[in-house]
Enzyme design. Structure first.
Site, PDB file in Angstrom:
ATOM      1  CB  SER A 186      44.464  38.627  31.058  1.00 31.90           C
ATOM      2  OG  SER A 186      44.105  38.516  32.406  1.00 31.90           O
TER       3      SER A 186
HETATM    4  N1  SAH Z   1      41.829  35.270  34.493  1.00 28.04           N
HETATM    5  C1  SAH Z   1      40.891  36.288  34.058  1.00 28.04           C
HETATM    6  C2  SAH Z   1      41.374  37.703  34.295  1.00 28.04           C
HETATM    7  C3  SAH Z   1      41.133  38.049  35.672  1.00 28.04           C
HETATM    8  S1  SAH Z   1      41.270  39.703  36.215  1.00 28.04           S
HETATM    9  C4  SAH Z   1      40.506  36.135  32.611  1.00 28.04           C
HETATM   10  O1  SAH Z   1      41.051  35.265  31.916  1.00 28.04           O
HETATM   11  O2  SAH Z   1      39.626  36.854  32.174  1.00 28.04           O
HETATM   12  C5  SAH Z   1      41.501  39.288  37.949  1.00 28.04           C
HETATM   13  C6  SAH Z   1      40.311  38.653  38.636  1.00 28.04           C
HETATM   14  O3  SAH Z   1      40.704  38.319  39.960  1.00 28.04           O
HETATM   15  C7  SAH Z   1      39.092  39.570  38.757  1.00 28.04           C
HETATM   16  O4  SAH Z   1      37.987  38.909  38.219  1.00 28.04           O
HETATM   17  C8  SAH Z   1      38.950  39.750  40.266  1.00 28.04           C
HETATM   18  O5  SAH Z   1      37.603  39.873  40.682  1.00 28.04           O
HETATM   19  C9  SAH Z   1      39.585  38.489  40.808  1.00 28.04           C
HETATM   20  N2  SAH Z   1      40.067  38.557  42.184  1.00 28.04           N
HETATM   21  C10 SAH Z   1      40.590  39.622  42.849  1.00 28.04           C
HETATM   22  N3  SAH Z   1      40.933  39.291  44.111  1.00 28.04           N
HETATM   23  C11 SAH Z   1      40.606  37.983  44.276  1.00 28.04           C
HETATM   24  C12 SAH Z   1      40.706  37.055  45.381  1.00 28.04           C
HETATM   25  N4  SAH Z   1      41.214  37.409  46.579  1.00 28.04           N
HETATM   26  N5  SAH Z   1      40.266  35.794  45.182  1.00 28.04           N
HETATM   27  C13 SAH Z   1      39.751  35.397  43.986  1.00 28.04           C
HETATM   28  N6  SAH Z   1      39.633  36.227  42.911  1.00 28.04           N
HETATM   29  C14 SAH Z   1      40.053  37.506  43.050  1.00 28.04           C
END
Ligand code: SAH
Length: 220
Positions: free
Chosen positions: A69
């Protein structure tokens, strides 16, 4: 997985200081959050050849469909959480693990769920090298983590089409849920504060862009 260069340097520390100053200029006020961003080397989450981009205030695709992010978004969500030392925090969407490290750096107990197997596997290998104890789970964030609840804070780092009821159920009274809500490519940053077992206060904090929170099942 590619080799990541885990060397900090005065140059990178200087770039981090610059980033922190720019986040302050963009309105981030919580010194604990700014201090954590100063401390955690974001370039460790990048492949060596991309590390020069690590301190731009931008999101970045870092392979395997993985995104880290934008620093401003990490700072904004972390500030909305009103983190206190010792908080039990659930993160939905581990991704690169950077946001989880920022929370852990603030002396909290972090639990993080990821539904994509390759991202989970990478985080399990990589995050211990950062020196934080973060509990990682492969599963569906819509369900939260009932057996580890209740949590002081819950942070969703993907765009949710609606607020999953189980997450509110897993918050302590006085706890805060931070979640970007919306099913288009733009979401409204929303906080839910649990005032009592059956009352919540909802506030909205402007629009952001997240990858979608995917539904129903964890994916191998
Ligand atoms: N917090 C992360 C950014 C995440 S991007 C960082 O600091 O890098 C969003 C993430 O949510 C992705 O990795 C995606 O695979 C995950 N995601 C999407 N749907 C999800 C769900 N239902 N449960 C858990 N993770 C999920």
């Amino acid at each position: 997985m590619p080799l990541y260069g885990m060397y900090d340097s005065y140059k990178f520390m200087g770039l981090r200081k610059h980033l922190v100053d720019s986040l302050r200029n963009k309105g981030i006020r919580d010194e604990k959050v700014l201090n954590a961003i100063q401390k955690v080397p974001r370039h460790f989450f990048f492949e060596s050849s991309f590390q020069k981009f690590a301190y731009e205030d931008k999101p970045f695709a870092i392979g395997a469909g993985q995104t880290i992010s934008q620093p401003y978004t990490v700072a904004f969500q972390s500030e909305l959480l009103q983190v206190k030392k010792g908080d039990r925090i659930l993160e939905v969407g581990t991704g690169s693990g950077y946001q989880a490290c920022i929370l852990a750096e603030m002396d909290t107990k972090v639990f993080s769920i990821e539904r994509q197997r390759s991202l989970y596997d990478h985080a399990v290998k990589f995050l211990p090298k950062m020196g934080y104890t973060i509990k990682l789970f492969f599963g569906d964030g819509y369900k939260g983590l009932p057996s580890y609840s209740p949590f002081d804070k819950i942070l969703v780092t993907a765009g949710a089409p609606f607020i999953p009821e189980p997450l509110i159920g897993q918050l302590k009274v006085g706890g805060i849920l931070v979640i970007p809500v919306g099913s288009s490519d733009v979401q409204i940053m929303t906080t839910i504060t649990k005032l009592s077992e059956d009352t919540c206060e909802k506030k909205e904090h402007g629009t952001f862009r997240f990858v979608p929170l995917l539904k129903n099942r964890a994916e191998d």
